[in-house]
Design a protein around this motif. Structure first.
Motif, PDB file in Angstrom:
ATOM      1  N   ASN A 114      40.382  24.287  -0.403  1.00  0.00           N
ATOM      2  CA  ASN A 114      39.597  23.576   0.793  1.00  0.00           C
ATOM      3  C   ASN A 114      40.310  23.910   1.874  1.00  0.00           C
ATOM      4  OD1 ASN A 114      37.815  21.583  -0.671  1.00  0.00           O
ATOM      5  ND2 ASN A 114      39.616  21.311  -1.811  1.00  0.00           N
ATOM      6  N   PRO A 115      39.573  23.865   2.800  1.00  0.00           N
ATOM      7  CA  PRO A 115      40.083  24.161   4.171  1.00  0.00           C
ATOM      8  C   PRO A 115      41.330  23.534   4.647  1.00  0.00           C
ATOM      9  CG  PRO A 115      37.784  24.037   4.428  1.00  0.00           C
ATOM     10  CD  PRO A 115      37.938  23.390   3.242  1.00  0.00           C
ATOM     11  N   ILE A 116      41.530  22.330   4.021  1.00  0.00           N
ATOM     12  CA  ILE A 116      42.945  21.533   4.610  1.00  0.00           C
ATOM     13  C   ILE A 116      44.053  22.277   4.055  1.00  0.00           C
ATOM     14  CG2 ILE A 116      42.451  19.953   2.582  1.00  0.00           C
ATOM     15  CD1 ILE A 116      43.927  18.814   5.851  1.00  0.00           C
ATOM     16  N   GLY A 145      45.966  33.745  -4.662  1.00  0.00           N
ATOM     17  CA  GLY A 145      45.493  32.344  -3.874  1.00  0.00           C
ATOM     18  C   GLY A 145      45.645  32.861  -2.263  1.00  0.00           C
ATOM     19  N   ASN A 146      46.317  33.775  -1.947  1.00  0.00           N
ATOM     20  CA  ASN A 146      46.436  34.138  -0.591  1.00  0.00           C
ATOM     21  C   ASN A 146      44.933  34.760  -0.351  1.00  0.00           C
ATOM     22  OD1 ASN A 146      46.684  36.647  -2.345  1.00  0.00           O
ATOM     23  ND2 ASN A 146      48.057  37.679  -0.679  1.00  0.00           N
ATOM     24  N   LEU A 147      44.302  35.543  -1.183  1.00  0.00           N
ATOM     25  CA  LEU A 147      42.851  35.876  -0.801  1.00  0.00           C
ATOM     26  C   LEU A 147      41.939  34.772  -0.718  1.00  0.00           C
ATOM     27  CD1 LEU A 147      42.968  39.097  -3.242  1.00  0.00           C
ATOM     28  CD2 LEU A 147      43.543  39.017  -0.898  1.00  0.00           C
ATOM     29  N   ALA A 148      42.125  33.942  -1.561  1.00  0.00           N
ATOM     30  CA  ALA A 148      41.165  32.603  -1.505  1.00  0.00           C
ATOM     31  C   ALA A 148      41.605  32.077   0.050  1.00  0.00           C
ATOM     32  CB  ALA A 148      41.647  31.641  -2.562  1.00  0.00           C
ATOM     33  N   HIS A 149      42.753  32.065   0.185  1.00  0.00           N
ATOM     34  CA  HIS A 149      42.927  31.316   1.727  1.00  0.00           C
ATOM     35  C   HIS A 149      42.317  32.345   2.753  1.00  0.00           C
ATOM     36  CE1 HIS A 149      46.191  28.144   1.298  1.00  0.00           C
ATOM     37  NE2 HIS A 149      45.194  28.056   0.195  1.00  0.00           N
ATOM     38  N   ARG A 150      42.452  33.353   2.640  1.00  0.00           N
ATOM     39  CA  ARG A 150      41.699  34.485   3.787  1.00  0.00           C
ATOM     40  C   ARG A 150      39.992  34.306   3.750  1.00  0.00           C
ATOM     41  NH1 ARG A 150      44.945  38.939   2.180  1.00  0.00           N
ATOM     42  NH2 ARG A 150      47.162  38.640   3.731  1.00  0.00           N
ATOM     43  N   GLN A 151      39.727  34.030   2.445  1.00  0.00           N
ATOM     44  CA  GLN A 151      38.236  33.594   2.534  1.00  0.00           C
ATOM     45  C   GLN A 151      37.991  32.316   3.052  1.00  0.00           C
ATOM     46  OE1 GLN A 151      35.397  35.391   1.928  1.00  0.00           O
ATOM     47  NE2 GLN A 151      34.229  33.364   2.447  1.00  0.00           N
ATOM     48  N   ILE A 152      38.737  31.409   2.580  1.00  0.00           N
ATOM     49  CA  ILE A 152      38.210  30.035   3.297  1.00  0.00           C
ATOM     50  C   ILE A 152      38.511  29.948   4.746  1.00  0.00           C
ATOM     51  CG2 ILE A 152      40.492  28.552   3.110  1.00  0.00           C
ATOM     52  CD1 ILE A 152      37.134  27.226   1.667  1.00  0.00           C
ATOM     53  N   GLU A 153      39.621  30.626   5.252  1.00  0.00           N
ATOM     54  CA  GLU A 153      39.575  30.698   6.566  1.00  0.00           C
ATOM     55  C   GLU A 153      38.552  31.641   7.615  1.00  0.00           C
ATOM     56  OE1 GLU A 153      43.802  32.178   6.352  1.00  0.00           O
ATOM     57  OE2 GLU A 153      44.313  30.295   7.365  1.00  0.00           O
TER      58      GLU A 153
END
Ligand SMILES: NC(=O)c1ccc[n+]([C@@H]2O[C@H](COP(=O)([O-])OP(=O)(O)OC[C@H]3O[C@@H](n4cnc5c(N)ncnc54)[C@H](OP(=O)(O)O)[C@@H]3O)[C@@H](O)[C@H]2O)c1
Length: 310
Positions: A40-42, A290-298
């Motif tokens: 999630n964005p949070i 997980g870092n790639l998932a965070h880049r995508q959500i961002e």
């Protein structure tokens, strides 16, 4: 067990996979093997050191993100009465879902019916509660009203479109052109491109704005709310500015912070089991990525939900 943690606030590469010791179980606790964790964005905002989430954990680093959990019981602590080994559970945890295993109190999570897929159950708790509480408790949406949902293709928005339709509202959904077929498939009555000034100008006023974007976009959408209408602005960082501007225009405005509510989660799970809505999962990443998932959500342009799997 493998776990993603941050040692310090920063960019997505702060997320590193570590080997952590499994904590012994206390009375009433179960160990859950994670099948999927919702992103999630949070999670990304907190990792970056922004907002109330970062304030809450700044003295407790290293920290493992992840509030949305779906998994199965792999160990029972003493005095557990509700669950057995292998039971499938879902719900909200207070962080740490980005882990192969998570220790929870047996009353913290809820069962997943056999007819509901793991992926659906993984993506519904945080986004689903936000959509439901935003539309009903804060937005007081009534059948027959027009609701404008900004970010209608995103994690919260795609659930909100389906819920608002089920409530008998007329749904105006905002998203990029490549998401228009998707938003129509969710049941949206009107799909509009927020970058198209002519389309936006032609939009008839709405009773309720469900603002999932905030900031300058949230401010500009206030002009589409009828006099005496309502706005619920969900991103907390810009909520004060949107609420102040709305009040100047005579629009009733509120921010919100979703709260955990097991009765509502059970209701949402039942609705999922009855196919009253579905959860769109656009991508599943291995935990180590997980870092790639965070880049995508961002990017701010994710369709539906992102999940991590061990
Ligand atoms: N206060 C709370 O308790 C709470 C709870 C949950 C979420 N939130 C916040 O609510 C926001 C939404 O969460 P989410 O999980 O739904 O995020 P998300 O999945 O990342 O939202 C992505 C969506 O935003 C759309 N979008 C981006 N810019 C837009 C714009 N200017 N106008 C309309 N749509 C736009 C994108 O559509 P296109 O790709 O089509 O452009 C995309 O589908 C986030 O800020 C999150 O932190 C707050």
């Amino acid at each position: 067990m493998k776990q993603l943690v941050i040692q310090a606030f920063g960019d997505a590469d702060q997320l590193v996979q570590v080997e952590s010791a499994s904590a012994p179980l206390q009375a009433g606790q179960v160990r859950v093997r994670m099948h999927y964790a919702g992103v999630n964005p949070i999670d990304a905002k907190t990792r970056a050191g922004l907002g109330w989430g970062a304030q809450a954990i700044k003295d407790r680093l290293p920290w493992s993100p992840g509030f949305e959990l779906m998994g199965s019981v792999c160990e029972l602590g003493p005095e557990v009465t509700q669950y057995q080994l292998g039971d499938r559970l879902f719900g909200l945890v207070s962080g740490g879902a980005y882990s192969e295993e998570v220790v929870v109190g047996e009353h913290e999570l809820l069962p997943v019916p056999s007819s509901v897929l793991d992926e659906m159950a993984a993506g519904v708790s945080l986004a689903g509660l936000t959509a439901w509480q935003g539309l009903t408790e804060h937005g007081k949406l009534q059948a027959g009203e027009r609701v404008l949902i900004a970010a209608a293709a995103g994690g919260v928005g795609h659930l909100a479109v389906q819920m608002a339709k089920n409530m008998g509202a007329t749904v105006v959904a905002l998203g990029s052109v490549h998401n228009h077929d998707f938003m129509a498939s969710l049941g949206a009555d009107e799909v509009l491109d927020y970058r198209d000034a002519a389309q936006m100008t032609a939009m008839a006023p709405v009773d309720l704005l469900f603002d999932l974007v905030g900031g300058a976009a949230g401010l500009s959408l206030l002009s589409h709310v009828r006099p005496g209408g309502r706005v619920v602005t969900v991103p907390t960082i810009t909520a004060d500015a949107v609420i102040a501007a709305a009040k100047e225009k005579g629009i009733a405005a509120t921010g919100m912070l979703k709260r955990n509510d097991n009765e509502q989660l059970a209701f949402l799970m039942q609705a999922l089991a009855e196919d009253k809505f579905w959860v769109e999962v656009s991508q599943i990443y291995p935990l180590a990525e997980g870092n790639l998932a965070h880049r995508q959500i961002e990017t701010g342009h994710t369709r539906g939900k992102l999940l991590l799997m061990p």
